[in-house]
Design an enzyme around this catalytic site. Structure first.
Site, PDB file in Angstrom:
ATOM      1  N   HIS A  23     -29.018 -10.296  21.122  1.00 36.20           N
ATOM      2  CA  HIS A  23     -29.747 -11.007  20.064  1.00 36.20           C
ATOM      3  C   HIS A  23     -29.215 -10.712  18.664  1.00 36.20           C
ATOM      4  O   HIS A  23     -29.976 -10.363  17.750  1.00 36.20           O
ATOM      5  CB  HIS A  23     -31.242 -10.678  20.142  1.00 36.20           C
ATOM      6  CG  HIS A  23     -31.962 -11.462  21.182  1.00 36.20           C
ATOM      7  ND1 HIS A  23     -32.048 -12.838  21.162  1.00 36.20           N
ATOM      8  CD2 HIS A  23     -32.628 -11.071  22.307  1.00 36.20           C
ATOM      9  CE1 HIS A  23     -32.735 -13.254  22.211  1.00 36.20           C
ATOM     10  NE2 HIS A  23     -33.099 -12.208  22.925  1.00 36.20           N
ATOM     11  N   HIS A  46     -31.422 -18.385  25.231  1.00 39.11           N
ATOM     12  CA  HIS A  46     -31.151 -18.603  23.808  1.00 39.11           C
ATOM     13  C   HIS A  46     -29.774 -19.196  23.563  1.00 39.11           C
ATOM     14  O   HIS A  46     -29.440 -19.487  22.408  1.00 39.11           O
ATOM     15  CB  HIS A  46     -31.317 -17.301  23.025  1.00 39.11           C
ATOM     16  CG  HIS A  46     -32.733 -17.022  22.652  1.00 39.11           C
ATOM     17  ND1 HIS A  46     -33.264 -17.334  21.422  1.00 39.11           N
ATOM     18  CD2 HIS A  46     -33.748 -16.482  23.368  1.00 39.11           C
ATOM     19  CE1 HIS A  46     -34.540 -16.983  21.382  1.00 39.11           C
ATOM     20  NE2 HIS A  46     -34.856 -16.468  22.559  1.00 39.11           N
TER      21      HIS A  46
END
Length: 687
Positions: free
Chosen positions: A177, A237
Site C-alpha cells: 500500500h 487495489h
C-alpha cells in the site's frame, strides 16, 4: 541454641511466604495489565478496520454511478472531447501515442536515476539508490518501464506455477500500500531479489501510502531483470476505480502532471494482465483475497483476464440472446445472480446490505431546475446496458471472489457484507478446495493483522500483511513469509519505527488507541442527526439518558461498524451511577469546521460524511487534475448529467450555473466551491 534456630527458621519461613504472596500478586497484576493492553490493542485494530471496510463498501456502492458515467458519457458528448470515458478507456490512436515514449527527451538538468533498456542488475541498483534519496524517475523511463512490463505480463498465464529447489527459500510479501519504507526494510533484512532469493508480492502494491509509484517502479524493474524469480499477483487495489478513491491516481498526477494520464492508461492494461494466483510446488495456493465455495481453479486458468481492467466495472457483455433462466442457480448473493435462482445477472457482483444501505441523491441549490440524483448501488439494482450471460457472470464472480474474500472461523460461505465485496469462507470451504486440488495450504493477504500475519482454519490458511503502521504509527507490525523447499512457513516480523521508537509499550498502545477513537468520534459526529433520532426513540421524555443496551443498539443500527460498543462506551460517552448513558455527551468534544457560511448543521454532517465521495466526483470532473474545474469541464459534465436525468438545459443555463458556483469569480471552481454547491440529502427525506 535449638530454640534460637527455631525462631530464625520461623522468621525465614514467614519472609518466604510474604515473598511468594508478593510474587503472586505481582504476577496477577502483570497478567491483568498485559491482558488489558492486549484487549485495547485488539479493539483499536477493530475500530480502524471497521471504518476502513465501511469506506470500501461506500466505494463499491458508488461504483454503480461511475460505471454509468464511464459507459455513457461518450454517447452524450458526441465527437467532442470525452471527459469521463477516457479515464478507463483508450482509443487505438491514443494507445499508439502511449507507446511513443521515445519522443520524450531526458533534459541535461535531470538529476534522477538514469537507466537503459533492457534493464540490468546495475539499473535496479541505480533505481533503489535514487528512490531512497527521494529522486523522481523521469517520465520517459517510467512510461517505457510500464510498456515493457505490460508486454511481459501479457505472456503470463492466469495461474502461475513455480517451484523451489533444495537450496532456495521463496519470500512471500503481502500488502504494501504505497509504503516504500517497508519494501526497503524487507530488502535490507532479506536481501534483494535474485535467482538465489526469489520473491512473490501478493497484490495491493498501491493506494493509501504516498510512494505507490515508486513501489511499482521497483517491482516492475526487478520483474524484468528476474522474470523467473520475482512474481506478482493482482490485488483488489490494482484497479483504476479504487485508485481514484484511495489516492494513487492523485499521487501519479501530482508527480507526473503532463504524462500522468498516459501512465494511468498503461497501468490499467498492466492491472488486467497481472496473474490472479500462484501455485508453489503444486501444494501451496497463493492469491490476494480468498476463495468461495464456487471457486474453480481450472476455470480461473482458462478465462480471459485482460478484459477486467476494473473488477468493480464488469466487462461489456457480448451481443447475445437472453439466456434460459433455468440453466444456473446461485447459492451466493455475491455471484451477482438474483436470489430466486434465475440466470439474470445483476452487476456489479458486489454485496451491500439492504438494511442500512444508503440511497442518496446529490442536489445543487444554485439552479432552479438542476438536480443530480446519485443512487447508491443496492444489491438488487441492475445497471443499464450491462446484462451479462450466466457464463459471463460466473467468470466475473470468480475474479471478484479471489480478490475480495476473507476467511472466517464458522463453516460455510456467506456474502462479505462487512467489506461489500467477495465472501466470507469457512474452514470447510478451505478444506474442500485443498482436497479437490491436492493442495496443502492457502496463503493470502488483503487484511491488516496486528502482528503482520495470522494462521487460521486449522493451519490451512495464512494471512500475510507487509505494510507496518498501516492505520497509524505503531498500529501494527508488518511481516513476510519464508517458504522453504519442505514448504514449512517461517515468519519475519518488523516495524518501521520513527516517532514511536522511544515510547514504552503502554505509550505506543495509548497513542494508537487515541488515534482510533478520534477517527471513530469523527464518524459518530457526522451521523449526529441519525444517532439523535435513534437515541430519542428510547428516550420519549427527552431526559438525555438511556440504558447502555439501548445506546449500544442505537450506535450499531446507525453506524453498522460491528464494534463492541459496550466495551467502548466509557471512551465515547458519560456513564451515570445508575447505569444509564448521557447520549448528548457523545458529541461534546468534536466540532466540524463549516466549509461554508450559514448552512444547516445536519447538512454539514452529511457533507463531511460523504466528503470522500464528493471529492472523487470532483476529481473525475477535474480532467487535468489541476485542483480546479474549468468552465468547459463543467459544461461538458452537465451536458451528461442533464441527458442522464432527461432535463433540457441549454448552454446558457449551464454557464449561469457555473458562474453562480464560482463564488470567488476567478473563472474556475475549486473543491470548496463544489462542496458548497452539491448538497447530499436523504432520498426519502420529505423535505
Amino acid at each position: 541454641m535449638g530454640c534460637g534456630t527455631s525462631v530464625k527458621t520461623e522468621n525465614q519461613t514467614k519472609k518466604s511466604e510474604k515473598a511468594i504472596k508478593a510474587a503472586v500478586l505481582i504476577q496477577r497484576w502483570y497478567r491483568f495489565y498485559t491482558a488489558r493492553l492486549e484487549m485495547r490493542r485488539r479493539y483499536t485494530l477493530s475500530i480502524f478496520q471497521s471504518i476502513e471496510y465501511a469506506e470500501e463498501q461506500a466505494q463499491l456502492q458508488l461504483s454503480n454511478f461511475f460505471t454509468f458515467m464511464i459507459d455513457h458519457f461518450a454517447q452524450v458528448n458526441g465527437p467532442g472531447p470525452d471527459l469521463i470515458s477516457d479515464i478507463v478507456n483508450c482509443s487505438r490512436e491514443e494507445q499508439r501515442q502511449l507507446e511513443d515514449y521515445e519522443v520524450l527527451e531526458v533534459p541535461d538538468s535531470y538529476d534522477g536515476p538514469q537507466i537503459s533498456f533492457p534493464l540490468t542488475v546495475s539499473d535496479t541498483n541505480t533505481l533503489l539508490h535514487g528512490l531512497k534519496q527521494e529522486k523522481q524517475l523521469h517520465a520517459r523511463y517510467v512510461l517505457q518501464l510500464f510498456h515493457e512490463t505490460h508486454k511481459f505480463l501479457k505472456q503470463m498465464p492466469n495461474v502461475v506455477h513455480i517451484s523451489t529447489s533444495y537450496s532456495k527459500e521463496l519470500t512471500i510479501c503481502g500488502d504494501l500500500h504505497g509504503k516504500l519504507d517497508d519494501l526497503l526494510l524487507i530488502f535490507y533484512k532479506n536481501g534483494l531479489p535474485s535467482p538465489e532469493n526469489p520473491y512473490l508480492f501478493n497484490g495491493d502494491f498501491v493506494d493509501r501510502g504516498k510512494n505507490s509509484v515508486e513501489i511499482l517502479i521497483i517491482l516492475f524493474a526487478f520483474l524484468l531483470v528476474y522474470p523467473n524469480h520475482l512474481h506478482l499477483n493482482r490485488g483488489n487495489h490494482e484497479d483504476p476505480i479504487m485508485n481514484m478513491r484511495y489516492g494513487f491516481t492523485k499521487e501519479i498526477m501530482q508527480k507526473y502532471k503532463n504524462h500522468g494520464q498516459k501512465m494511468l492508461h498503461l497501468l490499467e492494461d498492466i492491472y488486467s494482465q497481472l496473474p490472479l494466483a500462484t501455485i508453489v510446488d503444486s501444494k501451496i495456493l497463493i492469491l490476494h483475497g480468498g476463495i468461495a465455495d464456487t471457486t474453480d481453479l481450472d476455470y480461473l486458468t482458462s478465462l480471459k483476464r485482460g478484459k477486467y481492467k476494473s473488477v468493480l466495472r464488469p466487462p461489456k457483455p457480448q451481443k447475445h440472446n437472453k439466456p434460459n433462466q433455468n440453466n444456473t442457480s446461485s447459492q451466493n448473493t455475491m455471484s451477482g445472480h438474483k436470489t430466486d435462482g434465475s440466470d439474470e445477472c445483476y452487476s456489479p457482483a458486489l454485496f451491500s446490505q439492504s438494511k442500512g444501505t444508503h440511497n442518496m441523491m446529490v442536489s445543487t441549490g444554485l439552479s432552479r431546475n438542476s438536480i443530480l440524483e446519485i443512487h447508491y448501488l443496492d444489491s438488487n439494482i441492475q445497471m443499464p446496458d450491462t446484462e451479462l450471460t450466466a457464463t459471463e457472470c460466473e467468470e466475473w464472480k470468480q475474479v471478484v471472489d479471489i480478490l475480495w474474500s476473507d476467511p472466517r472461523n464458522q463453516n460455510g460461505c456467506l456474502p462479505n457484507s462487512f467489506r461489500g465485496g467477495g465472501c466470507y469462507f469457512g474452514p470447510d470451504v478451505t478444506a474442500k478446495l485443498l482436497d479437490k486440488y491436492n493442495l496443502k495450504m492457502l496463503i493470502r493477504s488483503h487484511e491488516c493483522k496486528e502482528e503482520g500475519y495470522e494462521i487460521c482454519h486449522n493451519g490451512k490458511v495464512i494471512t500475510i500483511f507487509s505494510a507496518s503502521n498501516y492505520y497509524d504509527e505503531g498500529s501494527n507490525r508488518g511481516a513476510y513469509l519464508k517458504l522453504c523447499p519442505a514448504l514449512a512457513p517461517r515468519f519475519v516480523q518488523y516495524q518501521v519505527n520513527k516517532c514511536t521508537r522511544k515510547l514504552t509499550l503502554h505509550q505506543r498502545v495509548s497513542a494508537v488507541e487515541d488515534s482510533a477513537f478520534r477517527a471513530l468520534q469523527e464518524k459518530i459526529y457526522t451521523h449526529r442527526s441519525d444517532l439523535m433520532k435513534a437515541f430519542r426513540e428510547h428516550d420519549p421524555k427527552e431526559t438525555g439518558r438511556i440504558f447502555i443496551s439501548e445506546w449500544a443498539l442505537s450506535m450499531e443500527a446507525v453506524l453498522r461498524l460491528n464494534l463492541p460498543w459496550r466495551t467502548l462506551r466509557s471512551r465515547l460517552a458519560k456513564i451515570n451511577s445508575d447505569g444509564t448513558v448521557e447520549y448528548l455527551s457523545c458529541f461534546e468534544d468534536l466540532q466540524i469546521q463549516q466549509p461554508v457560511k450559514e448552512v444547516q448543521p445536519n447538512l454539514i454532517e452529511t457533507l463531511q460524511r460523504y466528503r470522500a465521495d464528493l471529492e472523487l466526483v470532483f476529481n473525475i470532473i477535474d480532467k487535468d487534475h489541476s485542483g480546479l474545474i474549468s468552465l468547459e469541464e463543467f459544461r461538458q459534465t452537465w451536458k451528461f448529467f442533464s441527458s442522464h436525468l432527461h432535463i433540457d438545459i441549454d448552454d446558457e443555463t449551464i454557464d449561469d450555473l457555473a458562474h453562480s458556483i464560482d463564488s470567488n469569480k476567478d473563472g474556475s471552481i475549486d473543491f470548496h466551491e463544489f462542496l458548497e454547491a452539491f448538497r447530499v440529502v436523504n432520498k426519502f427525506d420529505k423535505k
